[in-house]
Design an enzyme around this catalytic site. Structure first.
Site, PDB file in Angstrom:
ATOM      1  N   LYS A 206      -1.085  -8.906   6.277  1.00 11.51           N
ATOM      2  CA  LYS A 206      -2.312  -8.488   5.606  1.00 11.51           C
ATOM      3  C   LYS A 206      -1.946  -8.040   4.203  1.00 11.51           C
ATOM      4  CE  LYS A 206      -4.682  -4.925   4.734  1.00 11.51           C
ATOM      5  NZ  LYS A 206      -5.258  -5.352   3.410  1.00 11.51           N
TER       6      LYS A 206
ATOM      7  N   GLU B  27       7.448   2.264   3.975  1.00 14.41           N
ATOM      8  CA  GLU B  27       7.913   2.646   2.635  1.00 14.41           C
ATOM      9  C   GLU B  27       6.691   3.181   1.917  1.00 14.41           C
ATOM     10  OE1 GLU B  27       8.229   2.936  -1.031  1.00 14.41           O
ATOM     11  OE2 GLU B  27       8.232   0.740  -1.075  1.00 14.41           O
TER      12      GLU B  27
ATOM     13  N   CYS C 134       6.646   2.965  -6.857  1.00 12.17           N
ATOM     14  CA  CYS C 134       6.828   4.138  -6.001  1.00 12.17           C
ATOM     15  C   CYS C 134       8.131   4.873  -6.302  1.00 12.17           C
ATOM     16  CB  CYS C 134       6.781   3.727  -4.531  1.00 12.17           C
ATOM     17  SG  CYS C 134       7.818   2.319  -4.158  1.00 12.17           S
TER      18      CYS C 134
ATOM     19  N   GLU D 111       1.672  12.134  -6.700  1.00 13.38           N
ATOM     20  CA  GLU D 111       2.054  10.829  -7.227  1.00 13.38           C
ATOM     21  C   GLU D 111       0.895  10.289  -8.062  1.00 13.38           C
ATOM     22  OE1 GLU D 111       4.285   6.854  -5.598  1.00 13.38           O
ATOM     23  OE2 GLU D 111       2.658   7.668  -4.373  1.00 13.38           O
TER      24      GLU D 111
END
Length: 478
Positions: free
Chosen positions: A173, A248, A282, A382
């Site tokens: 996906k 992750e 990231c 973040e």
């Protein structure tokens, strides 16, 4: 649905959803124009894909490693032949500048696939253990692979490659925000000649089909890359059927700059690394921790570097940065920049608002905050944009304390002229990967993090491990 609507790929066929008539559109972030229309799958499509993957598993798992590798080598050859198409797709769907798309983003595809093959050839798939037992590595089964938009091909190849080599079957996906690269990757796999059902791709949104994928009884393993918030939901959904989950997730990586480093080079490198991919990585070094004796000098260098940073059209070659991926992302970054200002941090470059010179496109001003302490929201959350925070520290112990004072633990960076200190500090940083003095990471190295940055590791040999079970056969050697 229009003729150009992107279809899903199930059991070796390009298909529209069985019952759903919903569509989503992806937007070119540089022009704000629609670049793709996607037919959204429903639960019945997920079930069809899962059943196709299960039906294909036994045959594909029984195929020899050499035969599976030969198919992946076909995939690599097709990817390299159609490489320029992939570069264009990435720059169109998520705004990565041409040079970044060509040299890094698209290159991750062949790079990861080749390293996975090399690791598989070196791996000991079977060996004697103890006095009379045989240790065997076998494919885990049907896998769901959920990938993000920010490094789309990197995550496609880092999941699909080891799953294919290991002998797993799968359902991908991809992100609905960046579907063009996944559509091309699926075309490459279709052309490479894999048996029907080995690779399946369902387009859709997380809210629409995420739970159906991660809770499906035919699925044995989930590999997810995305936000920590979404990762928590994935783990909960998979728990009832005790699936393996490899994740992750987010990061807020510290970059410790000691006074004995080459300060201009270290700071400039750190700023540009933070801004690469419009800050949408990231593992970006978004917290620059600077020794107090050189803090003011470092802030001046960082501000100068940010002010000199150029923004431009993703389709053009050159050393410039592109837009962030969407209005949703742009608005989130603006909100966090304003929070930083309200918290009392000092904007020394950039700030709120669309970047100067652009009347369309989601171009964020490259922003640097000084006067930051680690309890501020902009030092903990973040941002996922070109926003750097600079925090002073008095000594090595405080630098390590600040660096580790985060819920994340994906990456970390150390800059020092004293290699013994750099090595010592790197050992104490709670992160899955540490880079000293600008060292890069190659495809053979494991990638993943501690704490809320996830679990499991991708890339090379370590990427294969997540898709393999370990069996011991006692008495085999008797």
């Amino acid at each position: 649905m229009s003729e150009g609507t992107l279809k899903s790929y199930i059991d070796g066929e390009w298909v529209l959803p069985a019952t759903s008539t919903d569509i989503v559109t992806a937007t070119n972030p540089a022009t704000e124009e629609i670049c793709a229309t996607v037919a959204v799958c429903g639960h019945d499509d997920v079930d069809r894909a899962a059943r196709a993957a299960r039906a294909a598993f036994d045959g594909y798992a029984a195929m020899s490693l050499d035969d599976r590798i030969a198919l992946v080598e076909n995939l690599i050859a097709i990817f390299e032949r159609r490489y320029d198409e992939m570069v264009t797709a990435i720059s169109t769907e998520m705004g990565a500048p041409y040079d970044l798309s060509y040299n890094s983003q698209a290159e991750c595809g062949p790079g990861h696939l080749k390293e996975t093959i090399a690791a598989a050839r070196e791996m000991e798939w079977e060996r004697k253990i103890g006095s009379n037992a045989r240790l065997v590595r076998e494919p885990i089964g049907v896998c769901v692979l959920i990938t993000p938009w920010n490094w789309p091909v990197n995550q496609l190849a880092a999941k699909i490659g080891p799953a294919l080599v290991a002998g797993c079957t799968m359902i991908l996906k991809p992100s609905e925000v960046a579907p063009l690269s996944a559509q091309l990757f699926a075309e490459f796999i279709d052309e490479a000649g894999f048996p029907a059902g080995v690779f399946n791709m369902v387009h859709g949104t997380g809210p629409a089909i995420g739970d159906a994928l991660t809770s499906h009884p035919e699925v044995d393993m989930i590999s997810f890359t995305g936000s920590t918030r979404a990762g928590i939901q994935v783990a909960k959904s998979a728990a009832d059927t005790v699936k393996r989950v490899s994740q992750e997730l987010g990061g807020k990586s510290a970059n410790i700059v000691f006074a004995d480093s080459d300060l201009p080079a270290s700071v400039k490198r750190g700023v540009l690394h933070c801004f690469e991919n419009a800050g949408q990585s990231c593992n970006a070094p978004t917290r620059m921790l600077v020794e107090a004796s050189v803090y003011d000098e470092a802030v001046a260098i960082a501000a100068e570097t940010a002010k000199a940073a150029k923004l431009g059209d993703p389709m053009e070659k050159g050393r410039h940065f592109g837009p962030v991926v969407s209005k949703l992302q742009f608005d989130k970054i603006q909100r966090l920049i304003q929070i930083g200002i309200d918290e009392g941090a000092q904007v020394v470059a950039g700030g709120v608002g669309r970047a100067e010179g652009f009347n369309r496109g989601y171009y964020v001003k490259p922003t640097v905050f000084a006067g930051v302490h680690n309890k501020m929201a902009i030092a903990q959350e973040e941002v996922f944009g070109p926003v750097l925070v600079m925090i002073p520290f008095k000594d090595e112990a405080e630098a390590i304390e600040i660096a580790n004072d985060t819920p994340y633990g994906l990456a970390a960076y150390v800059q020092s002229g004293d290699m013994e200190r750099a090595r010592r500090v790197s050992r104490r940083m709670r992160a899955g990967g540490v880079s000293i003095n600008g060292a890069g990471q190659d495809y053979a190295s494991p990638f993943g993090g501690y704490k809320q940055s996830g679990n499991g590791r991708e890339w090379g040999e370590w990427g294969l491990h997540d898709f393999l079970e370990i069996k011991v056969i006692n008495g085999f050697e008797g």
